[in-house]
Design an enzyme around this catalytic site. Structure first.
Site, short mmCIF file in Angstrom:
data_model
loop_
_atom_site.label_atom_id
_atom_site.label_comp_id
_atom_site.label_asym_id
_atom_site.label_seq_id
_atom_site.Cartn_x
_atom_site.Cartn_y
_atom_site.Cartn_z
N SER A 269 -14.64 8.95 29.32
CA SER A 269 -15.00 8.37 28.03
C SER A 269 -16.23 7.49 28.18
O SER A 269 -16.51 6.96 29.26
CB SER A 269 -13.85 7.54 27.48
OG SER A 269 -13.76 6.29 28.16
N ASP A 270 -16.96 7.32 27.08
CA ASP A 270 -17.96 6.26 27.08
C ASP A 270 -17.22 4.92 27.08
O ASP A 270 -16.02 4.84 26.77
CB ASP A 270 -18.87 6.38 25.85
CG ASP A 270 -20.26 5.80 26.11
OD1 ASP A 270 -20.40 4.94 27.01
OD2 ASP A 270 -21.21 6.21 25.42
N GLU A 271 -17.94 3.87 27.44
CA GLU A 271 -17.29 2.57 27.63
C GLU A 271 -16.63 2.07 26.33
O GLU A 271 -17.30 1.91 25.32
CB GLU A 271 -18.30 1.53 28.13
CG GLU A 271 -17.66 0.19 28.43
CD GLU A 271 -18.66 -0.80 29.02
OE1 GLU A 271 -18.49 -2.00 28.79
OE2 GLU A 271 -19.63 -0.36 29.67
N ALA A 273 -14.81 3.63 24.35
CA ALA A 273 -14.66 4.63 23.30
C ALA A 273 -13.20 4.93 23.01
O ALA A 273 -12.85 5.26 21.87
CB ALA A 273 -15.39 5.92 23.70
#
Length: 742
Positions: A269-271, A273
């Protein structure tokens, strides 16, 4: 019990029955699958959870001799935030080189430095932020709006260009060893992610509503090409896609990524997210619901909020298993790619087997890497205007008094762009210092204390310019004005920069003015483009540490600029739909029908090239067959120069809505001199590049009909064009072929 133990990976003299090397996952004679299955089969759920929920680092598992592991490393164009590193030009500038070779070599040099520092950190058992060899790079989102703050991290607006660059980046970063990867790649942000970040709404809650046609033709292709190149990971993005968060989107992460493309790596995941699914999107209500949704959709690893890992939703994985919303089988399948990656990085093999373990810190800012940084910067420059061939300056001594003005003249911190490596003191050469090496008595005035230019001092500029024979004006943005989390509100030159430019022209009193632009997304420079007093305009992007040295080479003619714009430089943002509208209509050269200031693929040089022949492999092909295109050219000017060859196709009377033009091939030819005989370059058009999308059948197909081919140093039929010509041919496709989804 003492004796000799043969376990496949090494022969040991042992004094105990059980040692860490007894485990089959360390046995190099077993297959990768057998080793992964053995390792994961030994883990309890309590041990698995933090392996998927912690990235900096994932904790050690002492009973198995497994060390902590760092997943969060940024490698876009140099090793970011991990000590000193060579800083190469920002990605958008690298895209402007139109050179897949440059992308490969920069990725290769970056991974060598990343591995060197990883080896050193591992030696002293140091872990933490950006200390691993699992890279969250490259960024292959489409540059679809000029105001997005993260345009600079992308490779521009064309899906094929992004995909081809991704393939070369992955190959350069991961290396060519048959067993080990030097550093593993991770393409991001998946998917339909191209702004807004901050304005007019936050990326954390944004819902990108995209038509299937645009999704298939524009936003998916580059990621498919990245997967085909062998990337180990893909990062899911912050946004929703048609209502469903990307990191909980089964259609995206399972149906397309794994089902259609055969991806076997891990999704990170993006940070934050994952947390945003509850706190920003309000899509689900609890952490347990969210972790189940994300793992079931296909997410493997959470990049937790850096400042508060205690909020990490993946730590509630066991509760999801307990309540039945997540099965243990799914957990096992999701954790396997993480340990497969670590195996391929060499973590569980004898260290002496892996040649990448021998890379040491002497490669950091080594001379070959500095030279490459300079070469990449030179190749990234795009000459937008050059009245009466003012550049190059062949006789610099004729200019006795020289001035350089503007907030980017001597502003080292803003020359790098976002996600820049830490550059050691003394390694950054600003425009001022680069020109000072040519003209030691050059006068300099920033005119503003920052690129926002809210405190413009015209007196300083006038004083610096007064009596000058030539004036260089350095304008732009820097990462203080466009970056992750910071979209621009318009395309205007920041603050009083336009006034500074107009004053510079006035104070120059007829002396030539050269405008040097340092920005990512386009700015409104129509005044400079149209004003005869501005002799030349050079787009420099964010060239990083070798800025001044690269400028010196180009301005003096040691190297001819040959970069090309990797995006459409619109006259204003009003020419295209707003950033929150995800239709591709009237966006990018593929669909834009307006009149840009400078078109995609545009760029001047110090010479001219003439294209003399185009050869289509066959005048007629069956649907589903590839086609070849050969083009012959020669340097018809006086200067040695690189040349960028571009090949486009267009569909004649397609039955569906397709791009008006599509790039299908490009390359940069190195240092072609006037005395060199003609060169012939061959390209292959893949059947997938000819395919159309059928909305009713939800698959790609190739139909019978005519396809036109254009080859030259630019797009065909442009109002703003370079001196070289564009050749045209065509071929017929017979029959029809349905090709499924890809």
């Amino acid at each position: 019990m003492a004796g000799q133990l043969l376990i496949g990976c090494v022969v040991l003299h042992v004094v105990v029955l059980v040692a860490h090397c007894d485990f089959p996952f360390r046995n190099i004679s077993l297959s990768w699958e057998e080793r992964v299955n053995d390792l994961v089969g030994r883990l309890t759920l309590d041990e698995i959870v933090p392996q998927m929920a912690r990235t900096q680092p994932a904790p050690a598992i002492d009973r198995l001799g497994i060390k902590a592991h760092d997943w969060d490393t940024e490698c876009l164009r140099g090793d970011v935030s991990s000590g000193d590193a060579t800083s190469f030009p920002q990605a958008l500038g690298l895209a402007a080189t139109f050179s897949p070779s440059i992308i490969f070599r920069v990725a290769e040099a970056t991974s060598v430095e990343v591995r060197a520092k990883y080896n050193n950190y591992t030696k002293y058992d140091v872990h933490g932020y950006h200390k691993g060899i699992s890279c969250f790079s490259p960024v292959i989102n489409i540059m679809r709006h000029p105001l997005w703050g993260r345009n600079q991290e992308t490779y521009g607006e064309d899906p094929f260009m992004n995909g081809l660059y991704a393939q070369h980046f992955v190959a350069g970063l991961q290396g060519d060893h048959p067993r080990y990867v030097r550093a593993s790649a991770g393409c991001k942000h998946f998917d339909v992610h191209g702004g807004p970040d901050s304005y007019p709404v936050s990326r954390s809650s944004f819902d990108a509503k995209v038509a299937t046609r645009d999704w298939r033709l524009t936003f998916l292709p580059a990621f498919r090409m990245c997967v085909e190149a062998g990337t180990y990971s893909v990062m899911c993005s912050y946004n929703r896609i048609n209502g469903v968060p990307a990191c909980a989107n089964k259609k995206l992460l399972t149906d397309v990524l794994r089902g259609e493309w055969g991806f076997t790596g891990y999704v990170v995941s993006d940070e934050a997210a994952i947390e945003n699914i509850v706190y920003a999107h309000h899509y689900l209500n609890t952490s347990v619901q969210t972790v189940a949704a994300c793992l079931n959709a296909g997410c493997n690893l959470e990049l937790a909020p850096a400042k508060n890992e205690d909020r990490d939703f993946f730590m509630d994985m066991a509760q999801a298993v307990q309540d039945g919303s997540l099965t243990m089988d799914t957990v096992i399948e999701r954790v396997k790619p993480l340990f497969y990656t670590r195996l391929r990085q060499g973590e569980f093999d004898p260290p002496e087997m892996n040649p990448y373990n021998r890379i040491n810190l002497t490669v950091i800012e080594s001379e070959p890497h500095i030279t490459l940084a300079r070469e990449a910067a030179v190749k990234s420059f795009v000459l937008l205007k050059n009245n009466n061939n003012f550049l190059p300056i062949n006789t610099p001594s004729q200019y006795e008094k020289v001035a350089i003005v503007g907030p980017m003249s001597d502003n080292p911190s803003q020359l790098f762009g976002d996600y820049a490596p830490n550059n050691p003191p003394g390694y950054t050469i600003t425009p001022f210092h680069g020109l000072q090496s040519i003209w030691p008595t050059i006068s300099m005035a920033s005119g503003c204390s920052a690129t926002a230019c809210t405190d413009y001092n015209s007196g300083d500029v006038e004083k610096a310019i007064n009596g000058s024979n030539i004036v260089f004006v350095c304008l732009g943005t820097g990462q203080s004005l466009e970056a992750e989390g910071h979209d621009r509100m318009n395309m205007d030159l920041p603050g009083s920069q336009l006034q500074l430019l107009q004053d510079a022209v006035k104070y120059a009193n007829g002396a030539p003015v050269v405008l040097l632009m340092f920005n990512a997304g386009p700015l409104d420079i129509a005044w400079a483009d149209q004003n005869e007093a501005v002799s030349s305009i050079l787009a420099c992007f964010f060239p990083a540490q070798e800025t001044g040295n690269a400028l010196q080479q180009v301005l003096l003619g040691d190297e001819s600029p040959a970069g090309r714009l990797p995006y459409t430089w619109y006259r204003s943002a009003d020419q295209i739909p707003e950033i929150t509208n995800y239709t591709m209509a009237e966006r990018t050269y593929r669909y834009f029908t307006g009149d840009p200031l400078y078109p995609f693929g545009y760029g001047l040089s110090y010479t001219n090239f003439t294209y003399t022949d185009i050869t289509i492999g066959s005048s007629s092909i069956q649907a589903g067959e590839p086609q070849t295109v050969s083009v012959t050219l020669h340097n018809s000017g006086a200067a040695i120069s690189d040349e960028v060859v571009q090949v486009y196709i267009s569909w004649v009377s397609p039955s569906t809505t397709m791009p008006q033009l599509q790039l299908v091939g490009y390359d940069r030819l190195r240092q072609i001199g006037p005395v060199v005989t003609s060169l012939t370059v061959k390209f292959v058009i893949d059947p997938r590049q000819m395919a159309q999308w059928d909305d009713s059948k939800e698959q790609f197909f190739i139909e019978s009909g005519e396809i036109r081919v254009y080859a030259g140093g630019q797009q065909p039929n442009q109002k703003r064009s370079v001196a070289s010509n564009v050749l045209q041919g065509s071929f017929q496709v017979t029959g029809q072929k349905f090709m499924g989804r890809f």
